[in-house]
Design a protein around this motif. Sequence first.
Motif, PDB file in Angstrom:
ATOM      1  N   HIS A 237       4.731   5.289   4.069  1.00 59.09           N
ATOM      2  CA  HIS A 237       5.187   4.730   2.853  1.00 59.09           C
ATOM      3  C   HIS A 237       3.774   4.674   1.875  1.00 59.09           C
ATOM      4  O   HIS A 237       3.833   4.385   0.550  1.00 59.09           O
TER       5      HIS A 237
ATOM      6  N   LEU B 223      -1.408   0.675  -1.379  1.00 55.04           N
ATOM      7  CA  LEU B 223      -1.905  -0.324  -2.432  1.00 55.04           C
ATOM      8  C   LEU B 223      -3.112  -0.290  -2.592  1.00 55.04           C
ATOM      9  O   LEU B 223      -4.032  -0.836  -2.188  1.00 55.04           O
TER      10      LEU B 223
ATOM     11  N   PHE C 138      -1.988  -0.897  -8.230  1.00 55.81           N
ATOM     12  CA  PHE C 138      -1.252   0.088  -8.146  1.00 55.81           C
ATOM     13  C   PHE C 138      -1.130   0.675  -7.091  1.00 55.81           C
ATOM     14  O   PHE C 138      -1.752   0.328  -6.050  1.00 55.81           O
ATOM     15  N   ALA C 139      -0.080   1.888  -6.814  1.00 55.07           N
ATOM     16  CA  ALA C 139       1.378   2.259  -6.361  1.00 55.07           C
ATOM     17  C   ALA C 139       1.082   3.638  -5.833  1.00 55.07           C
ATOM     18  O   ALA C 139       1.591   4.157  -6.690  1.00 55.07           O
ATOM     19  N   LEU C 140       0.587   3.710  -4.559  1.00 55.57           N
ATOM     20  CA  LEU C 140       0.596   5.559  -4.789  1.00 55.57           C
ATOM     21  C   LEU C 140       0.906   5.749  -3.214  1.00 55.57           C
ATOM     22  O   LEU C 140       0.586   5.402  -2.310  1.00 55.57           O
ATOM     23  N   PRO C 141       2.447   6.881  -3.704  1.00 54.92           N
ATOM     24  CA  PRO C 141       3.042   7.395  -2.611  1.00 54.92           C
ATOM     25  C   PRO C 141       2.265   8.307  -1.457  1.00 54.92           C
ATOM     26  O   PRO C 141       1.248   8.675  -2.675  1.00 54.92           O
TER      27      PRO C 141
ATOM     28  N   LYS D 196      -8.637   3.936  -8.941  1.00 53.78           N
ATOM     29  CA  LYS D 196      -6.861   4.335  -9.142  1.00 53.78           C
ATOM     30  C   LYS D 196      -7.178   5.854  -8.287  1.00 53.78           C
ATOM     31  O   LYS D 196      -6.955   6.082  -7.744  1.00 53.78           O
TER      32      LYS D 196
ATOM     33  N   VAL E 144      -6.495   7.783  -5.180  1.00 46.96           N
ATOM     34  CA  VAL E 144      -5.105   9.702  -4.724  1.00 46.96           C
ATOM     35  C   VAL E 144      -6.576  10.892  -4.613  1.00 46.96           C
ATOM     36  O   VAL E 144      -6.041  11.459  -3.335  1.00 46.96           O
TER      37      VAL E 144
ATOM     38  N   LEU F 157       0.086  15.554  -5.399  1.00 44.70           N
ATOM     39  CA  LEU F 157       0.591  13.657  -5.407  1.00 44.70           C
ATOM     40  C   LEU F 157       0.840  14.078  -7.065  1.00 44.70           C
ATOM     41  O   LEU F 157       1.663  12.635  -7.620  1.00 44.70           O
TER      42      LEU F 157
ATOM     43  N   THR G  81       4.612  12.323  -7.990  1.00 41.55           N
ATOM     44  CA  THR G  81       5.089  10.739  -8.778  1.00 41.55           C
ATOM     45  C   THR G  81       4.911  10.381  -9.568  1.00 41.55           C
ATOM     46  O   THR G  81       5.100   9.322 -10.919  1.00 41.55           O
TER      47      THR G  81
END
Lengths: 306, 306
Positions: free
Chosen positions: B208, B211, B219-222, B259, B263, B296, B300
């Motif tokens: 998932h 964060l 910051f939220a990264l799938p 951030k 990534v 990525l 997103t």
Amino acid sequence: MKLLSVGTVAFDAIETPFGKTDKILGGAATYIGLAASVLETDVHLVSVVGGDFPDEYLKMMERKNINVEGVEIVKDGKTFFWAGKYHNDLNTRDTLVTELNVLENFDPKIPENTADADILMLGNLHPGVQLAVLERMKKRPKLVVLDTMNFWMNHTWDLLMEVIAKTDVITINDEEARQLSGEYSLVKAAKKIHSLGPQYVIIKKGEHGALLFHEAKVFALPALLLEDVFDPTGAGDTFAGGFVAHLAKHEKFDFQTMKNALVVGSAMASFTVEKFGTEKIKEVTPQMLKERINRLKQLTSFEEVL
Amino acid sequence: MKLLSVGTVAFDAIETPFGKTDKILGGAATYIGLAASVLETDVHLVSVVGGDFPDEYLKMMERKNINVEGVEIVKDGKTFFWAGKYHNDLNTRDTLVTELNVLENFDPKIPENTADADILMLGNLHPGVQLAVLERMKKRPKLVVLDTMNFWMNHTWDLLMEVIAKTDVITINDEEARQLSGEYSLVKAAKKIHSLGPQYVIIKKGEHGALLFHEAKVFALPALLLEDVFDPTGAGDTFAGGFVAHLAKHEKFDFQTMKNALVVGSAMASFTVEKFGTEKIKEVTPQMLKERINRLKQLTSFEEVL
């Protein structure tokens, strides 16, 4: 574009770790309608309630320009009732009561002025009813969006396959996607579900966000981070409502527009979970929605990395 | 910037639904080092192995410009060994064997040329060892990053609190964040963990995504969507390695850079899970990494919505 939402209009009684309610307004079509009304969409509901359903609820929806002409009232019947209790993590729940009542013999009647809708949102219901609605439309809608759940996979598999085959977009949660496809990998699951009919597959992951699959393309959106989730009831329906309302407004069904619709649906759902039932979503303004969408943008965007 | 990674260099034996391995190269410091080497970082390892540890593994790392001077070889000892079996969902696993061996009395020795590192990455280890390393640095590093796990919460709570208090960035998974904070909401959990010391809290959520919390910012990264996950071993360590390597390269510790580092770590980890152990990550080139980062970004990003 004209949007038709078929689904339940119901009573819910909800218990969460934070409190409990008596019978309050609920139902998939209700949440979809309320979400769509935030975007000032021409939204029509087709559903059924009993003589016990308070007129004030229908009036409230009418004031929000939700067309409720297609909500049949069975005078001597009782409204569908669901009661559930959420566990501490709010991700799982026990159903305490399911009284189908008037839903048991629901034979959807679509008003003349509604049967030519451009977008048909089939809220979670018996797939036989969903099929009946599709057949009773004046013409095939430009877009058919389907929400369903594991219950129908377990009990009405063949009918469900029939309605899925006639669907353009399916929304489903991750566990259901795995059950429907027999694949654990969500990439593979989406591929299999594509092959059943829908060109767009949306996989909802609750607090982990949502995925949109189309051909070889994917879009992943995290959920807004909320300090507290109060009551998840209706979040999936609100999501669907925001999603189709955005499409109805923009009158396009390409991947780019679908991505944005996912963002709108997700922002919309973030309101619903903040209070019991429809309490919060019915107070949402376009400005509030816009602010949430900006928060989603901030939450997820990053600059050039290397 | 000079980067020091302290952690295990080990043997793993892994069983997944797709196959099993004999003893292969593993360990947190190994994955961190290999990930950092992709970014051509000046990375130094401090660890311990036994006389049974193949020289070719150390040679392989040296060829990748990983400084292994600080990897102590205890001639008459045996290398730390872990064996585990993953369940079908690959999200859970059983530990079959844990032989601490030389790790039991690990007394970290930091070479002169390493003790002035700017960034200290404390890989998952006994918090007592992590504290010893911190004390043995020539000066307090500019940034201390800590990885830990539930085992240390259960067995060495006070020591863990002590090392957390001296940490700038903590990486932890969602269940561990909940255990450490006693809060179910990850927003609240991150706030509590901030109050224990770290200014940056990274919560890893496996498939998932992840964060990043800092002050009031999130910051939220799938995670990248992979058709198949083959072996999750080392994914968290690879993530940490990519993360700190990006910081070492850019020499900045602000939210924007953090951030981007998230990534990079996430893209890097997506390689590790595609093959057993270090098989894939040791073949990764900067160009391959760049391509994953672009994926990525595509996965997103969305445009203006309303």
